[in-house]
Design a protein around this motif. Structure first.
Motif, PDB file in Angstrom:
ATOM      1  N   LEU A  73       0.869  -1.174   0.000  1.00  0.00           N
ATOM      2  CA  LEU A  73       0.000   0.000   0.000  1.00  0.00           C
ATOM      3  C   LEU A  73       0.906   1.224   0.000  1.00  0.00           C
ATOM      4  N   HIS A  74       0.544   2.248  -0.750  1.00  0.00           N
ATOM      5  CA  HIS A  74       1.364   3.455  -0.845  1.00  0.00           C
ATOM      6  C   HIS A  74       0.557   4.651  -0.356  1.00  0.00           C
ATOM      7  N   PHE A  75       1.150   5.408   0.549  1.00  0.00           N
ATOM      8  CA  PHE A  75       0.550   6.637   1.061  1.00  0.00           C
ATOM      9  C   PHE A  75       1.552   7.762   0.890  1.00  0.00           C
ATOM     10  N   GLU A  76       1.048   8.950   0.621  1.00  0.00           N
ATOM     11  CA  GLU A  76       1.881  10.147   0.574  1.00  0.00           C
ATOM     12  C   GLU A  76       1.436  11.035   1.730  1.00  0.00           C
ATOM     13  N   VAL A  77       2.374  11.365   2.610  1.00  0.00           N
ATOM     14  CA  VAL A  77       2.053  12.142   3.804  1.00  0.00           C
ATOM     15  C   VAL A  77       2.830  13.452   3.786  1.00  0.00           C
ATOM     16  N   ASP A  78       2.099  14.559   3.872  1.00  0.00           N
ATOM     17  CA  ASP A  78       2.699  15.894   3.927  1.00  0.00           C
ATOM     18  C   ASP A  78       3.000  16.228   5.380  1.00  0.00           C
ATOM     19  N   LEU A  79       4.270  16.300   5.727  1.00  0.00           N
ATOM     20  CA  LEU A  79       4.679  16.559   7.110  1.00  0.00           C
ATOM     21  C   LEU A  79       4.717  18.036   7.461  1.00  0.00           C
ATOM     22  N   THR A  80       4.517  18.923   6.489  1.00  0.00           N
ATOM     23  CA  THR A  80       4.571  20.350   6.781  1.00  0.00           C
ATOM     24  C   THR A  80       3.464  20.765   7.742  1.00  0.00           C
ATOM     25  N   GLN A  81       2.331  20.056   7.724  1.00  0.00           N
ATOM     26  CA  GLN A  81       1.243  20.377   8.655  1.00  0.00           C
ATOM     27  C   GLN A  81       1.629  20.114  10.113  1.00  0.00           C
ATOM     28  N   TYR A  82       2.653  19.284  10.303  1.00  0.00           N
ATOM     29  CA  TYR A  82       3.145  18.986  11.651  1.00  0.00           C
ATOM     30  C   TYR A  82       4.374  19.814  12.013  1.00  0.00           C
ATOM     31  N   GLY A  83       4.950  20.487  11.021  1.00  0.00           N
ATOM     32  CA  GLY A  83       6.214  21.176  11.240  1.00  0.00           C
ATOM     33  C   GLY A  83       7.350  20.191  11.444  1.00  0.00           C
TER      34      GLY A  83
ATOM     35  N   ASP B 143      12.305  13.252  11.613  1.00  0.00           N
ATOM     36  CA  ASP B 143      11.621  13.311  12.907  1.00  0.00           C
ATOM     37  C   ASP B 143      10.758  12.077  13.172  1.00  0.00           C
ATOM     38  N   ILE B 144      10.571  11.223  12.172  1.00  0.00           N
ATOM     39  CA  ILE B 144       9.713  10.050  12.340  1.00  0.00           C
ATOM     40  C   ILE B 144      10.455   8.977  13.120  1.00  0.00           C
ATOM     41  N   ASN B 145       9.832   8.536  14.206  1.00  0.00           N
ATOM     42  CA  ASN B 145      10.391   7.491  15.051  1.00  0.00           C
ATOM     43  C   ASN B 145       9.758   6.134  14.736  1.00  0.00           C
ATOM     44  N   ASP B 146       8.486   6.126  14.354  1.00  0.00           N
ATOM     45  CA  ASP B 146       7.793   4.892  14.005  1.00  0.00           C
ATOM     46  C   ASP B 146       6.525   5.249  13.221  1.00  0.00           C
ATOM     47  N   ILE B 147       6.027   4.291  12.454  1.00  0.00           N
ATOM     48  CA  ILE B 147       4.777   4.447  11.718  1.00  0.00           C
ATOM     49  C   ILE B 147       3.950   3.193  11.959  1.00  0.00           C
TER      50      ILE B 147
ATOM     51  N   PHE C  71       9.621   4.122   4.422  1.00  0.00           N
ATOM     52  CA  PHE C  71       9.272   5.435   3.881  1.00  0.00           C
ATOM     53  C   PHE C  71      10.509   6.108   3.333  1.00  0.00           C
ATOM     54  N   THR C  72      10.265   7.034   2.415  1.00  0.00           N
ATOM     55  CA  THR C  72      11.325   7.874   1.862  1.00  0.00           C
ATOM     56  C   THR C  72      10.783   9.290   1.776  1.00  0.00           C
ATOM     57  N   GLY C  73      11.675  10.253   1.838  1.00  0.00           N
ATOM     58  CA  GLY C  73      11.277  11.638   1.670  1.00  0.00           C
ATOM     59  C   GLY C  73      11.645  12.502   2.848  1.00  0.00           C
ATOM     60  N   THR C  74      11.396  13.796   2.671  1.00  0.00           N
ATOM     61  CA  THR C  74      11.751  14.775   3.692  1.00  0.00           C
ATOM     62  C   THR C  74      10.512  15.484   4.215  1.00  0.00           C
ATOM     63  N   THR C  75       9.988  16.457   3.487  1.00  0.00           N
ATOM     64  CA  THR C  75       8.784  17.161   3.966  1.00  0.00           C
ATOM     65  C   THR C  75       7.506  16.453   3.536  1.00  0.00           C
ATOM     66  N   THR C  76       7.563  15.794   2.396  1.00  0.00           N
ATOM     67  CA  THR C  76       6.488  14.896   1.980  1.00  0.00           C
ATOM     68  C   THR C  76       7.112  13.518   1.881  1.00  0.00           C
ATOM     69  N   VAL C  77       6.531  12.556   2.613  1.00  0.00           N
ATOM     70  CA  VAL C  77       7.110  11.212   2.625  1.00  0.00           C
ATOM     71  C   VAL C  77       6.187  10.234   1.915  1.00  0.00           C
TER      72      VAL C  77
END
Length: 116
Positions: A14-24, A29-33, A59-65
Motif C-alpha cells: 500500500l502506498h501513502f503520501e504524507v505531507d509533514l509540513t502540517q506537523y512542522g 523526525d519520524i520514530n515509528d509508523i 518510507f522515503t522523503g523529507t517534507t512529503t514522505v
C-alpha cells in the motif's frame, strides 16, 4: 474519508503520501509508523497491524514522505468482501510518547474478490 479498494490476495505494498509540513516535521523526525485495520471505528481490536519498527513499513522523503506498507497475499483471512473496514496510518515523532492519533490519515477499506 477516502476509500481504499484492494483485491483479496493482492501483494503489492500500500502506498501513502504524507505531507509533514502540517506537523512542522520532516522525515528525520519520524520514530515509528503504524498501520492499523479495524472492523469499525469503535472496535478496539486490530484485524491487521503493521509497524515500521518491525520492518513492515518503509518510507522515503523529507517534507512529503512516501510510505509503503507491506501486505502479503496470505494476510486476508480476517477480511471478506462484504464489509467496509476502517484503516489508519499513524506517525510517531521523536520525543513524543505515542503515535499521533489525531492525524487525518483514516480511510475506509473495501475488499474485492479477484476475478481471474
Amino acid at each position: 474519508m477516502q476509500t481504499i479498494k484492494r483485491n483479496i490476495g493482492d501483494f503489492d505494498d500500500l502506498h501513502f503520501e504524507v505531507d509533514l509540513t502540517q506537523y512542522g516535521k520532516t522525515g528525520s523526525d519520524i520514530n515509528d509508523i503504524h498501520f492499523n485495520v479495524k472492523k469499525d471505528i469503535d472496535s478496539s481490536d486490530f484485524l491487521l497491524q503493521k509497524k515500521q519498527s518491525l520492518t513492515e513499513i518503509t518510507f522515503t522523503g523529507t517534507t512529503t514522505v512516501d510510505v509503503y506498507v507491506q501486505w502479503a497475499e496470505d494476510e486476508y483471512d480476517n477480511f471478506n468482501n462484504e464489509l467496509t473496514y476502517i484503516c489508519g496510518l499513524y506517525l510517531m515523532f521523536s520525543g513524543e510518547p505515542s503515535v499521533d492519533l489525531h492525524a487525518d490519515q483514516d480511510f475506509n477499506l473495501i475488499f474485492k474478490k479477484r476475478v481471474i
